[in-house]
Write a protein that holds these residues in place. Sequence first.
Motif, PDB file in Angstrom:
ATOM      1  N   ALA A  29      -7.442   7.316  -9.665  1.00  0.00           N
ATOM      2  CA  ALA A  29      -6.351   8.139 -10.191  1.00  0.00           C
ATOM      3  C   ALA A  29      -5.651   7.437 -11.348  1.00  0.00           C
ATOM      4  CB  ALA A  29      -5.351   8.455  -9.080  1.00  0.00           C
ATOM      5  N   HIS A  30      -5.520   6.111 -11.225  1.00  0.00           N
ATOM      6  CA  HIS A  30      -4.895   5.356 -12.312  1.00  0.00           C
ATOM      7  C   HIS A  30      -5.763   5.374 -13.563  1.00  0.00           C
ATOM      8  CE1 HIS A  30      -3.490   1.326 -14.105  1.00  0.00           C
ATOM      9  NE2 HIS A  30      -2.611   2.260 -14.411  1.00  0.00           N
ATOM     10  N   GLU A  31      -7.068   5.187 -13.395  1.00  0.00           N
ATOM     11  CA  GLU A  31      -7.976   5.229 -14.532  1.00  0.00           C
ATOM     12  C   GLU A  31      -7.901   6.594 -15.221  1.00  0.00           C
ATOM     13  OE1 GLU A  31      -9.723   3.027 -15.952  1.00  0.00           O
ATOM     14  OE2 GLU A  31      -9.958   1.359 -14.558  1.00  0.00           O
ATOM     15  N   LYS A  32      -7.885   7.632 -14.425  1.00  0.00           N
ATOM     16  CA  LYS A  32      -7.817   8.983 -14.991  1.00  0.00           C
ATOM     17  C   LYS A  32      -6.503   9.198 -15.714  1.00  0.00           C
ATOM     18  CE  LYS A  32      -8.193  13.854 -13.695  1.00  0.00           C
ATOM     19  NZ  LYS A  32      -8.419  14.814 -12.573  1.00  0.00           N
ATOM     20  N   TRP A  33      -5.430   8.700 -15.116  1.00  0.00           N
ATOM     21  CA  TRP A  33      -4.102   8.893 -15.710  1.00  0.00           C
ATOM     22  C   TRP A  33      -3.963   8.151 -17.036  1.00  0.00           C
ATOM     23  CZ3 TRP A  33       0.117  11.736 -15.592  1.00  0.00           C
ATOM     24  CH2 TRP A  33       1.281  11.232 -16.161  1.00  0.00           C
ATOM     25  N   GLU A  44      -1.255   2.425 -19.979  1.00  0.00           N
ATOM     26  CA  GLU A  44      -1.514   2.595 -18.549  1.00  0.00           C
ATOM     27  C   GLU A  44      -0.911   3.901 -18.035  1.00  0.00           C
ATOM     28  OE1 GLU A  44      -3.450   0.551 -17.083  1.00  0.00           O
ATOM     29  OE2 GLU A  44      -3.502  -0.993 -18.618  1.00  0.00           O
ATOM     30  N   GLY A  45      -0.864   4.911 -18.891  1.00  0.00           N
ATOM     31  CA  GLY A  45      -0.334   6.206 -18.487  1.00  0.00           C
ATOM     32  C   GLY A  45       1.171   6.312 -18.514  1.00  0.00           C
ATOM     33  N   MET A  55       0.826  -1.203   0.000  1.00  0.00           N
ATOM     34  CA  MET A  55       0.000   0.000   0.000  1.00  0.00           C
ATOM     35  C   MET A  55       0.860   1.252   0.000  1.00  0.00           C
ATOM     36  SD  MET A  55      -3.050   0.859  -0.237  1.00  0.00           S
ATOM     37  CE  MET A  55      -3.913   2.417  -0.200  1.00  0.00           C
ATOM     38  N   ARG A  56       1.949   1.243   0.752  1.00  0.00           N
ATOM     39  CA  ARG A  56       2.850   2.390   0.743  1.00  0.00           C
ATOM     40  C   ARG A  56       3.405   2.630  -0.664  1.00  0.00           C
ATOM     41  NH1 ARG A  56       4.475   1.219   6.350  1.00  0.00           N
ATOM     42  NH2 ARG A  56       4.074   3.128   7.537  1.00  0.00           N
ATOM     43  N   LEU A  57       3.788   1.558  -1.337  1.00  0.00           N
ATOM     44  CA  LEU A  57       4.328   1.705  -2.698  1.00  0.00           C
ATOM     45  C   LEU A  57       3.278   2.272  -3.640  1.00  0.00           C
ATOM     46  CD1 LEU A  57       6.156  -1.738  -2.983  1.00  0.00           C
ATOM     47  CD2 LEU A  57       7.235   0.470  -2.626  1.00  0.00           C
ATOM     48  N   MET A  58       2.090   1.690  -3.600  1.00  0.00           N
ATOM     49  CA  MET A  58       1.029   2.111  -4.511  1.00  0.00           C
ATOM     50  C   MET A  58       0.631   3.566  -4.281  1.00  0.00           C
ATOM     51  SD  MET A  58       0.088  -0.300  -6.607  1.00  0.00           S
ATOM     52  CE  MET A  58       0.036  -2.072  -6.842  1.00  0.00           C
ATOM     53  N   SER A  59       0.595   3.972  -3.039  1.00  0.00           N
ATOM     54  CA  SER A  59       0.103   5.317  -2.748  1.00  0.00           C
ATOM     55  C   SER A  59       1.139   6.386  -3.043  1.00  0.00           C
ATOM     56  CB  SER A  59      -0.324   5.407  -1.279  1.00  0.00           C
ATOM     57  OG  SER A  59       0.779   5.226  -0.415  1.00  0.00           O
ATOM     58  N   ARG A  60       2.400   6.065  -2.870  1.00  0.00           N
ATOM     59  CA  ARG A  60       3.425   7.091  -3.033  1.00  0.00           C
ATOM     60  C   ARG A  60       3.732   7.385  -4.494  1.00  0.00           C
ATOM     61  NH1 ARG A  60       7.158   8.121   0.705  1.00  0.00           N
ATOM     62  NH2 ARG A  60       7.644   9.853  -0.684  1.00  0.00           N
ATOM     63  N   PHE A  61       3.700   6.350  -5.346  1.00  0.00           N
ATOM     64  CA  PHE A  61       4.098   6.534  -6.734  1.00  0.00           C
ATOM     65  C   PHE A  61       2.919   6.911  -7.618  1.00  0.00           C
ATOM     66  CE2 PHE A  61       7.830   4.120  -5.410  1.00  0.00           C
ATOM     67  CZ  PHE A  61       8.835   4.810  -6.069  1.00  0.00           C
ATOM     68  N   GLN A  62       3.257   7.533  -8.702  1.00  0.00           N
ATOM     69  CA  GLN A  62       2.254   7.864  -9.712  1.00  0.00           C
ATOM     70  C   GLN A  62       1.541   6.574 -10.122  1.00  0.00           C
ATOM     71  OE1 GLN A  62       3.429   9.350 -13.814  1.00  0.00           O
ATOM     72  NE2 GLN A  62       3.136  11.285 -12.726  1.00  0.00           N
ATOM     73  N   PRO A  63       0.215   6.586 -10.179  1.00  0.00           N
ATOM     74  CA  PRO A  63      -0.493   5.344 -10.514  1.00  0.00           C
ATOM     75  C   PRO A  63      -0.003   4.739 -11.816  1.00  0.00           C
ATOM     76  CG  PRO A  63      -2.029   7.013  -9.763  1.00  0.00           C
ATOM     77  CD  PRO A  63      -0.705   7.697  -9.899  1.00  0.00           C
ATOM     78  N   GLY A  64       0.267   3.441 -11.752  1.00  0.00           N
ATOM     79  CA  GLY A  64       0.765   2.744 -12.929  1.00  0.00           C
ATOM     80  C   GLY A  64       2.245   2.478 -12.890  1.00  0.00           C
ATOM     81  N   LEU A  65       2.992   3.170 -12.011  1.00  0.00           N
ATOM     82  CA  LEU A  65       4.431   2.946 -11.923  1.00  0.00           C
ATOM     83  C   LEU A  65       4.774   1.730 -11.066  1.00  0.00           C
ATOM     84  CD1 LEU A  65       5.951   6.534 -11.640  1.00  0.00           C
ATOM     85  CD2 LEU A  65       5.955   4.983 -13.589  1.00  0.00           C
ATOM     86  N   VAL A  66       3.822   1.264 -10.274  1.00  0.00           N
ATOM     87  CA  VAL A  66       4.011   0.041  -9.485  1.00  0.00           C
ATOM     88  C   VAL A  66       2.844  -0.890  -9.775  1.00  0.00           C
ATOM     89  CG1 VAL A  66       4.229  -0.966  -7.192  1.00  0.00           C
ATOM     90  CG2 VAL A  66       5.247   1.266  -7.659  1.00  0.00           C
ATOM     91  N   MET A  67       3.164  -2.071 -10.266  1.00  0.00           N
ATOM     92  CA  MET A  67       2.161  -3.093 -10.548  1.00  0.00           C
ATOM     93  C   MET A  67       2.426  -4.280  -9.619  1.00  0.00           C
ATOM     94  SD  MET A  67       0.847  -1.424 -13.162  1.00  0.00           S
ATOM     95  CE  MET A  67      -0.213  -2.579 -14.018  1.00  0.00           C
ATOM     96  N   ALA A  68       1.360  -4.886  -9.096  1.00  0.00           N
ATOM     97  CA  ALA A  68       1.513  -5.981  -8.140  1.00  0.00           C
ATOM     98  C   ALA A  68       0.863  -7.251  -8.668  1.00  0.00           C
ATOM     99  CB  ALA A  68       0.918  -5.604  -6.787  1.00  0.00           C
TER     100      ALA A  68
END
Length: 902
Positions: free
Chosen positions: A353-357, A390-391, A178-191
């Motif tokens: 935010a990811h969808e928008k990006w 994916e932005g 969650m820390r990774l996903m929230s800190r980075f621009q959406p799409g830069l971390v995929m799990a």
Amino acid sequence: MAPLIGGRRRRIRAAYDALCDAIAAAHGASDAARESARRAHLDALAELWLREAGLDAAAADPALRPLLHSPGLAHIVRAIEDDRASSPPDTALPELDAIVTRAAGGAAGDETGWLGKIGELDAAGELPGLWRIGTGRLGASAPEFVAAVPFLDEAHLQISTRPESRPAAVTLVETLVMRLMSRFQPGLVMAHVWDVGQLTGPLPGLHPLTRSGLLTVHDPAGLPLLLEELSDRIRRVHTRVLIDGHPSLRAMAADGKPRTEPWVVAVLVGNRKGLSDDDHRQLQRVARGGLACGVQLIMVDLPVTVSASVETIDLDEAGAARTSITGRYVTVRPDPPLPATELTDACHAIAEAHEKWRSRVCAFEDLLPGAGEKPENSARGLQAVVGFAEGRAVVMSLDDASPHALVGGPSGSGKTNFLLAMIGSLTARYGPDELELHLLDFKEGVSFAQFAPGRRDRTWLPHARLIGVNINTDREFGLALLQHLAGEMRRRAEAAKAHEVTKLEDLRREDPEGHWPRIVAVIDEFQYLFSERDAVTKAAITLLEDVARRGRSQGIHLVLASQDVSGIEAFWGRPAIFEQFVLRIALPRARRVLHERNEATMDLPRWHAVINHESGMTHGNEIVRIPNASVKDTVDALQKELHEAFAEGRPEPRLFDGSRAPTVDALLALLPEGVPAALVGQRMDVTGSPATVALPVAPGRNLGVLGAASRDAERVLHAAAAALGAAFPAGGLGVVIAPLAAGSEEPAARLAERLGGHGPETVRLEGFRERVESLAAVVTARLAGDERRPIVVVLYAADAADTALDRTGTEALRKIIHFGPEVGVHVLGWWRSVPRLRALLTMGATADDLGAWVALDVQGTELQPLLPGMLVHWSPRPGRGLFFDRALHAAPEVVIVPEVGE
């Protein structure tokens, strides 16, 4: 009998004594081992009490004070004192917190407020090196400090649990992800999440992320497929991204280059049992190569040993942890889980935010490098951002691994727009010394004409060396480009041999003063080049196969675009050509561009494309959005900037426009001075060189123009005579002009005006017989003498004089044609049909007396008598002629008939 009984008794007693001794020894060893174990247990308990309480607290505690003075525990007290002496004082803990906070980008100690930080980090600049997992404490009375672990690009995580602490491990992983996903621009971390025992995965709190593709949950039986997917990503990054010497994505980003690949976090949850041999080997390979390519593993209760950087976290029954980075004396308490409602809200916010990006309309400017970035070096290959997925930016590569590209899409699918976007992205990243472009468009369009100087906009693209438009009927020009590339390939191969190297990268290193840019040849609607079964197609296939096969090592790349490659019969049975086109770009509804089983283009929306660096195989698909590069202030604005930066001192690109003909004056300017030659048009080559007929004093050096098209024939005659006139000083050339057909007086007058310095003589039909006989007499006289002053006889519609010439006049004309060239009298004649010319070239003259000819609106079968033993493929085309010079050609070539001008 008695002795026997006595001996048996002694042996029994001896055996019994030995048994008693053994039992006594065993009891003694057991007592010693028990005492040793008891002593070690007491020592361990004492050490644990003293370390947890601390020596100072133990001295003040009546219950623990005796331990400090016990002789048997003196060695433990000394060890604790030594550790305390070497440990940092309590005042160092705030400094440690500050260091960890800086390494974690200012948020290592932040447990809340994640929603306000969504997307605050991108892949550029300095990134967190540590990621918080909880708080640590050195002893029971010591203050707490932030505990963090290195993760992204640094190390994998291996977590071991007890049955009671499994939920704590899940919470730790969930919080970290969650820390990774929230800190980075959406799409830069995929799990990716895989659990050997759960269908829904072990991180249910993060499942809202699955709706936007940020989180993928895999089936318990899907581990092999997941590992294969991760392996494919690692291979792709190594072969497409890390091609310029950087060992990892992190090193590339540190060098100022944009990071185009997201981080992929794979959470693998096992059951403390080993994997199968195949899965184990594959996991080891992923672990070894993953960190350099942005692939991180979090392994929970998965017993595997890997030769890669791994941080370990061991959770005990109470959920406390020991980590490899903090050591065995520090107890780490994982952060408590985020409340379920907050976690759900955060996940939905990140997904939105990811969808928008990723759904934003990417502009052409997004393809270009940032302000201040230096032009890149193309020694190892070319890379260009061509779209977004994916932005994030998606890069296409032209290098040794993917040397050539095939672009396909039906009309209206955006093929031309993609090519413009690709050209813009490439030229924005590489200077003209690193990249040269050869651009051809076979369809009836002028998409590439904007890169050449125009009437209103005089700027041009400095990278472009050749631009061909409206060449759908001029397949010979496409062949000329392939011939040019083959010649350049040979030149580079010779230079590489001289420097004892094999690749362009090595040649540039060994010859830094040489000009060795990478060459990209873009041919739109290339199938036109192979549309006929003739010599052009045969030669083009041979050259294309050679360039495609050997061009990669010489830095020559082909980008072939087509609406439909399935109908190219010329490539049937020649898979070796398309095997070299590793890079495939397929636009909506494109067929046969990707692998036959790959149907990813069928559902593509407009402005999208499949970028595939794996020869069209399904696993190589990347679906990207292509920005609009066809509107004003996109490519044209970039061209102005590049022109201002690089154009000074560079030649303009050569523009070949099939709808326009060169002027006679422009071609005359390219001829060497003082060399008598008749200009017949422009050759179909990349330099636009003039096609000429040398007219020395030698037999057969006459020129014939064949065809009923008066306009083109008159233009050829005008160009030929004008070139001869320009080769001699005023009065140095005798000129006889004979307009023999109705309508030829005006062009004859224009020619006479141009050759006015030579005093041209104009002869009409009524006086033609007399003048021909007098010229024949001159030829006869010259045969017996030394007079060789050049005379040129220009005949407009020579066959029209057949009615005015009797047998004597015809024989005189044959004599001029047959004997005139060797005494300096040359005929430039236009015959309106081949049979009429053949009727003249009998009984005193032969076909060899017409050493050169240009056929206009004449079918190839009609020309066979002039080329015995050679099959002629020629269909008339406006403004084009088939040119053959017996002294120069092995086969005829197509030329462009020049414009006379005003």
